[in-house]
Write a protein that holds these residues in place. Structure first.
Motif, PDB file in Angstrom:
ATOM      1  N   ASP A  27       6.559 -47.010  35.107  1.00 59.53           N
ATOM      2  CA  ASP A  27       6.049 -47.424  36.416  1.00 59.53           C
ATOM      3  C   ASP A  27       4.533 -47.471  36.371  1.00 59.53           C
ATOM      4  O   ASP A  27       3.874 -46.433  36.385  1.00 59.53           O
ATOM      5  N   ARG A  28       3.973 -48.666  36.293  1.00 63.48           N
ATOM      6  CA  ARG A  28       2.516 -48.783  36.164  1.00 63.48           C
ATOM      7  C   ARG A  28       1.778 -48.227  37.365  1.00 63.48           C
ATOM      8  O   ARG A  28       0.596 -47.912  37.291  1.00 63.48           O
ATOM      9  N   TYR A  29       2.464 -48.069  38.501  1.00 65.21           N
ATOM     10  CA  TYR A  29       1.838 -47.550  39.717  1.00 65.21           C
ATOM     11  C   TYR A  29       1.777 -46.022  39.744  1.00 65.21           C
ATOM     12  O   TYR A  29       1.142 -45.446  40.609  1.00 65.21           O
ATOM     13  N   GLU A  30       2.439 -45.359  38.802  1.00 64.33           N
ATOM     14  CA  GLU A  30       2.482 -43.893  38.807  1.00 64.33           C
ATOM     15  C   GLU A  30       1.081 -43.292  38.711  1.00 64.33           C
ATOM     16  O   GLU A  30       0.781 -42.291  39.347  1.00 64.33           O
ATOM     17  N   TRP A  32      -2.481 -44.602  39.374  1.00 66.10           N
ATOM     18  CA  TRP A  32      -3.284 -45.688  39.903  1.00 66.10           C
ATOM     19  C   TRP A  32      -4.694 -45.186  40.186  1.00 66.10           C
ATOM     20  O   TRP A  32      -5.672 -45.739  39.727  1.00 66.10           O
ATOM     21  N   GLN A  33      -4.779 -44.097  40.939  1.00 62.58           N
ATOM     22  CA  GLN A  33      -6.087 -43.580  41.330  1.00 62.58           C
ATOM     23  C   GLN A  33      -6.545 -42.413  40.469  1.00 62.58           C
ATOM     24  O   GLN A  33      -7.731 -42.142  40.402  1.00 62.58           O
ATOM     25  N   GLU A  34      -5.627 -41.731  39.818  1.00 59.09           N
ATOM     26  CA  GLU A  34      -6.006 -40.610  38.967  1.00 59.09           C
ATOM     27  C   GLU A  34      -5.514 -40.866  37.543  1.00 59.09           C
ATOM     28  O   GLU A  34      -4.537 -41.577  37.343  1.00 59.09           O
ATOM     29  N   ALA A  35      -6.222 -40.239  36.617  1.00 58.16           N
ATOM     30  CA  ALA A  35      -5.887 -40.429  35.200  1.00 58.16           C
ATOM     31  C   ALA A  35      -4.637 -39.648  34.822  1.00 58.16           C
ATOM     32  O   ALA A  35      -4.416 -38.552  35.331  1.00 58.16           O
ATOM     33  N   PRO A  36      -3.833 -40.194  33.927  1.00 56.43           N
ATOM     34  CA  PRO A  36      -2.726 -39.404  33.390  1.00 56.43           C
ATOM     35  C   PRO A  36      -3.298 -38.274  32.518  1.00 56.43           C
ATOM     36  O   PRO A  36      -4.445 -38.356  32.070  1.00 56.43           O
ATOM     37  N   ALA A  69      -2.154 -54.896  34.128  1.00 58.34           N
ATOM     38  CA  ALA A  69      -1.498 -53.634  33.766  1.00 58.34           C
ATOM     39  C   ALA A  69      -0.037 -53.908  33.415  1.00 58.34           C
ATOM     40  O   ALA A  69       0.494 -53.345  32.452  1.00 58.34           O
ATOM     41  N   GLY A  70       0.616 -54.782  34.164  1.00 59.58           N
ATOM     42  CA  GLY A  70       1.994 -55.147  33.863  1.00 59.58           C
ATOM     43  C   GLY A  70       2.116 -55.894  32.536  1.00 59.58           C
ATOM     44  O   GLY A  70       3.028 -55.636  31.752  1.00 59.58           O
ATOM     45  N   TRP A  71       1.185 -56.811  32.277  1.00 59.80           N
ATOM     46  CA  TRP A  71       1.241 -57.569  31.023  1.00 59.80           C
ATOM     47  C   TRP A  71       1.074 -56.639  29.821  1.00 59.80           C
ATOM     48  O   TRP A  71       1.808 -56.744  28.844  1.00 59.80           O
ATOM     49  N   TYR A  75      -0.349 -48.015  32.603  1.00 61.40           N
ATOM     50  CA  TYR A  75      -0.635 -47.606  33.980  1.00 61.40           C
ATOM     51  C   TYR A  75      -1.861 -48.363  34.483  1.00 61.40           C
ATOM     52  O   TYR A  75      -2.764 -48.700  33.697  1.00 61.40           O
ATOM     53  N   ILE A  76      -1.912 -48.591  35.790  1.00 63.49           N
ATOM     54  CA  ILE A  76      -3.060 -49.295  36.363  1.00 63.49           C
ATOM     55  C   ILE A  76      -4.355 -48.561  36.043  1.00 63.49           C
ATOM     56  O   ILE A  76      -5.348 -49.182  35.674  1.00 63.49           O
ATOM     57  N   TRP A  77      -4.357 -47.231  36.141  1.00 64.13           N
ATOM     58  CA  TRP A  77      -5.563 -46.473  35.824  1.00 64.13           C
ATOM     59  C   TRP A  77      -6.001 -46.751  34.391  1.00 64.13           C
ATOM     60  O   TRP A  77      -7.193 -46.930  34.133  1.00 64.13           O
TER      61      TRP A  77
END
Length: 100
Positions: A27-30, A32-36, A69-71, A75-77
């Motif tokens: 889930d690329r949205y998991e 988004w605003q914070e780093a994994p 991010a999907g391509w 994750y977006i972040w």
């Protein structure tokens, strides 16, 4: 007509991508605003390819951050804070500029 050799996107040398690619994140949205806690294997893979000289073509580069991010399958972040800045830096160097 003689071909000089294969080229990559935008007339750059062809860079063959390593295989196999790690799986996409679920889930690329998991993140988004914070780093994994750690970068995903897929993000590490793309960072390695970009450092080897690969750069996206114009179609991929024109995508929004969500689609990008999907391509890439990250994750977006990761796209916003790891891949996009490195791509911008490498593109500037490829165009004859200096990295900041």
């Amino acid at each position: 007509m003689t071909r000089v050799g294969k080229t990559g996107g935008e007339g750059r040398p062809w860079i063959e991508l390593e295989k196999p690619r790690p799986p996409r994140v679920d889930d690329r949205y998991e993140y988004w605003q914070e780093a994994p806690a750690t970068l995903s294997p897929r993000c590490e893979y793309w960072l390695r390819q970009i450092r080897r000289g690969w750069l996206p073509n114009r179609r991929i580069s024109a995508e929004c951050y969500d689609c990008s991010a999907g391509w890439y399958g990250v994750y977006i972040w990761e796209y916003l804070h790891a891949l996009a800045p490195l791509i911008a830096e490498r593109r500037q160097l490829a165009e004859g500029g200096s990295a900041a």
